[in-house]
Design a protein around this motif. Structure first.
Motif, PDB file in Angstrom:
ATOM      1  N   LYS A  54      -4.140  -7.205   1.347  1.00 52.34           N
ATOM      2  CA  LYS A  54      -3.907  -6.028   0.508  1.00 52.34           C
ATOM      3  C   LYS A  54      -2.424  -5.671   0.438  1.00 52.34           C
ATOM      4  O   LYS A  54      -1.927  -5.243  -0.611  1.00 52.34           O
ATOM      5  CB  LYS A  54      -4.724  -4.853   1.039  1.00 52.34           C
ATOM      6  CG  LYS A  54      -6.235  -5.059   0.886  1.00 52.34           C
ATOM      7  CD  LYS A  54      -7.018  -3.883   1.448  1.00 52.34           C
ATOM      8  CE  LYS A  54      -8.511  -4.074   1.248  1.00 52.34           C
ATOM      9  NZ  LYS A  54      -9.307  -2.961   1.805  1.00 52.34           N
ATOM     10  N   LYS A  57      -0.771  -7.842  -1.988  1.00 52.62           N
ATOM     11  CA  LYS A  57      -1.119  -7.405  -3.341  1.00 52.62           C
ATOM     12  C   LYS A  57      -0.255  -6.217  -3.753  1.00 52.62           C
ATOM     13  O   LYS A  57       0.228  -6.162  -4.889  1.00 52.62           O
ATOM     14  CB  LYS A  57      -2.602  -7.011  -3.392  1.00 52.62           C
ATOM     15  CG  LYS A  57      -3.107  -6.728  -4.805  1.00 52.62           C
ATOM     16  CD  LYS A  57      -3.081  -7.984  -5.654  1.00 52.62           C
ATOM     17  CE  LYS A  57      -3.710  -7.746  -7.024  1.00 52.62           C
ATOM     18  NZ  LYS A  57      -3.680  -8.969  -7.854  1.00 52.62           N
ATOM     19  N   GLU A  60       3.102  -7.446  -4.644  1.00 51.44           N
ATOM     20  CA  GLU A  60       3.073  -8.071  -5.962  1.00 51.44           C
ATOM     21  C   GLU A  60       3.192  -7.028  -7.060  1.00 51.44           C
ATOM     22  O   GLU A  60       3.777  -7.283  -8.116  1.00 51.44           O
ATOM     23  CB  GLU A  60       1.773  -8.856  -6.128  1.00 51.44           C
ATOM     24  CG  GLU A  60       1.700  -9.649  -7.430  1.00 51.44           C
ATOM     25  CD  GLU A  60       0.380 -10.381  -7.586  1.00 51.44           C
ATOM     26  OE1 GLU A  60       0.394 -11.597  -7.814  1.00 51.44           O
ATOM     27  OE2 GLU A  60      -0.681  -9.719  -7.475  1.00 51.44           O
ATOM     28  N   TYR A  61       2.667  -5.831  -6.818  1.00 51.45           N
ATOM     29  CA  TYR A  61       2.745  -4.745  -7.781  1.00 51.45           C
ATOM     30  C   TYR A  61       4.098  -4.032  -7.751  1.00 51.45           C
ATOM     31  O   TYR A  61       4.323  -3.095  -8.507  1.00 51.45           O
ATOM     32  CB  TYR A  61       1.638  -3.715  -7.523  1.00 51.45           C
ATOM     33  CG  TYR A  61       0.274  -4.161  -7.991  1.00 51.45           C
ATOM     34  CD1 TYR A  61       0.123  -5.037  -9.061  1.00 51.45           C
ATOM     35  CD2 TYR A  61      -0.873  -3.694  -7.360  1.00 51.45           C
ATOM     36  CE1 TYR A  61      -1.130  -5.442  -9.485  1.00 51.45           C
ATOM     37  CE2 TYR A  61      -2.143  -4.103  -7.788  1.00 51.45           C
ATOM     38  CZ  TYR A  61      -2.255  -4.972  -8.847  1.00 51.45           C
ATOM     39  OH  TYR A  61      -3.508  -5.360  -9.274  1.00 51.45           O
ATOM     40  N   CYS A 124      -7.593 -10.041  -4.531  1.00 52.21           N
ATOM     41  CA  CYS A 124      -6.278 -10.627  -4.250  1.00 52.21           C
ATOM     42  C   CYS A 124      -6.337 -12.145  -4.404  1.00 52.21           C
ATOM     43  O   CYS A 124      -6.028 -12.886  -3.457  1.00 52.21           O
ATOM     44  CB  CYS A 124      -5.818 -10.264  -2.845  1.00 52.21           C
ATOM     45  SG  CYS A 124      -5.847  -8.507  -2.459  1.00 52.21           S
TER      46      CYS A 124
END
Length: 333
Positions: A54, A57, A60-61, A124
């Motif tokens: 998480k 993820k 990545e954002y 993910c």
């Protein structure tokens, strides 16, 4: 934290998930208390792995602080055994004593944290680039839970494994959608065989159609079904590299030599089998006369072969001489 530092850290992320669960051991049953303690450790590791997924993820954002937390959580849980690697994750599922004990797939499915981990894989996707499954009993439900990782992994390893028709049938659809797989390692237990011929054909048909796939390493017993060796060689003959390790089968060198004589795209072949003998070496040598693509050929034979009569040593020498002549013959270059 600057973007440059964050990028360097994400380029170094590695997680090895070594799982422990209640086990069926050949040396005796573990106590209920011990099994319960192992299950707690197993769930703790899955929980940590879920959190790390998480965090990647979130990074990545665009949340660069998530990467710093990723580093802190990973090093805090895995201590000195955890160290940075990759932009993706390496997933290793195995019991601690994976060469001795077997992890039961049903025990994993009963673990509450397993569901949370599978949900993290769903949201993910693409973070797992290597999967190693060692000494576990696969079920279709377990394979489905790993589906998102199977669809994107670059490396797939099976160690000390039982892989039958049902398991191959469940894994194949996920590999069919994988455009990144490069390498597979399939090392079956001594008492296990690939014994479902039709499922084996379909499984290796899927593998050969993956454009990126170029390396396959396998060890298995073909005593009861030596034709499986032909299936593997026929389907994967155009891979760049094939390695066989500790094959356990009757002398079946002709199944490999027949494929070599077809001059496939294969560049490297390591053929290791304790039952290859002088006759097999002669067959290999004949095949090499028709092969112009192979760049490296490593073959191991049973040097202590006591089968046959007094001509056994003569055949060994004849086989070795034939191989040397084939290797140094410039006419097939």
């Amino acid at each position: 934290m600057t973007s440059t530092i964050a990028a360097a850290m994400i380029a170094a992320a590695r997680i090895v998930l070594a799982t422990t669960v209640s086990l069926a051991s050949p040396v005796g049953n573990r106590s209920a208390v011990k099994n319960a303690m192992e299950m707690v450790k197993f769930q703790d590791r899955l929980a940590c792995y879920t959190k790390l997924l998480k965090l990647l993820k979130e990074y990545e954002y665009g949340d660069e602080d998530a990467l710093e937390e990723f580093e802190r959580v990973g090093r805090g849980f895995f201590d000195d055994d955890w160290y940075p690697f990759g932009p993706s994750l390496r997933l290793e599922l195995s019991p601690i004593d994976w060469g001795v004990c077997v992890m039961r797939g049903d025990d994993i499915l009963c673990c509450p944290q397993w569901q949370r981990f599978c949900q993290a894989l769903q949201v993910c996707p693409g973070f797992v680039d290597e999967i190693s499954l060692c000494s576990i009993g696969l079920t279709k439900a377990l394979i489905d839970g790993l589906g998102p990782a199977l669809e994107s992994t670059v490396v797939l390893n099976f160690e000390e494994f039982a892989l039958g028709g049902q398991e191959m049938n469940a894994i194949a659809p996920y590999l069919h959608g994988n455009s990144s797989l490069v390498s597979m390692r399939l090392m079956l237990r001594g008492d296990e065989e690939l014994n479902d011929l039709e499922e084996a054909k379909q499984f290796f048909d899927v593998l050969k159609e993956i454009p990126s796939f170029h390396e396959f390493c396998f060890s298995a017993s073909f005593n009861n079904h030596p034709e499986v060796l032909s299936i593997i060689m026929d389907r994967l003959k155009d891979l760049a590299r094939i390695r066989t390790c500790w094959l356990r089968c009757p002398t079946e060198g002709h199944r490999i030599s027949r494929v070599l004589a077809e001059n496939p795209g294969m560049k490297h072949l390591m053929a290791g089998c304790s039952s290859f003998n002088g006759d097999d070496a002669i067959e290999f040598a004949k095949a090499l006369a028709f092969n112009t693509n192979l760049k490296q050929f490593i073959v191991s034979m049973d040097v202590d072969d006591t089968r046959g009569d007094d001509s056994t040593e003569v055949k060994k020498k004849a086989g070795a001489d034939a191989l040397l002549k084939a290797v140094y013959d410039p006419s097939n270059l």
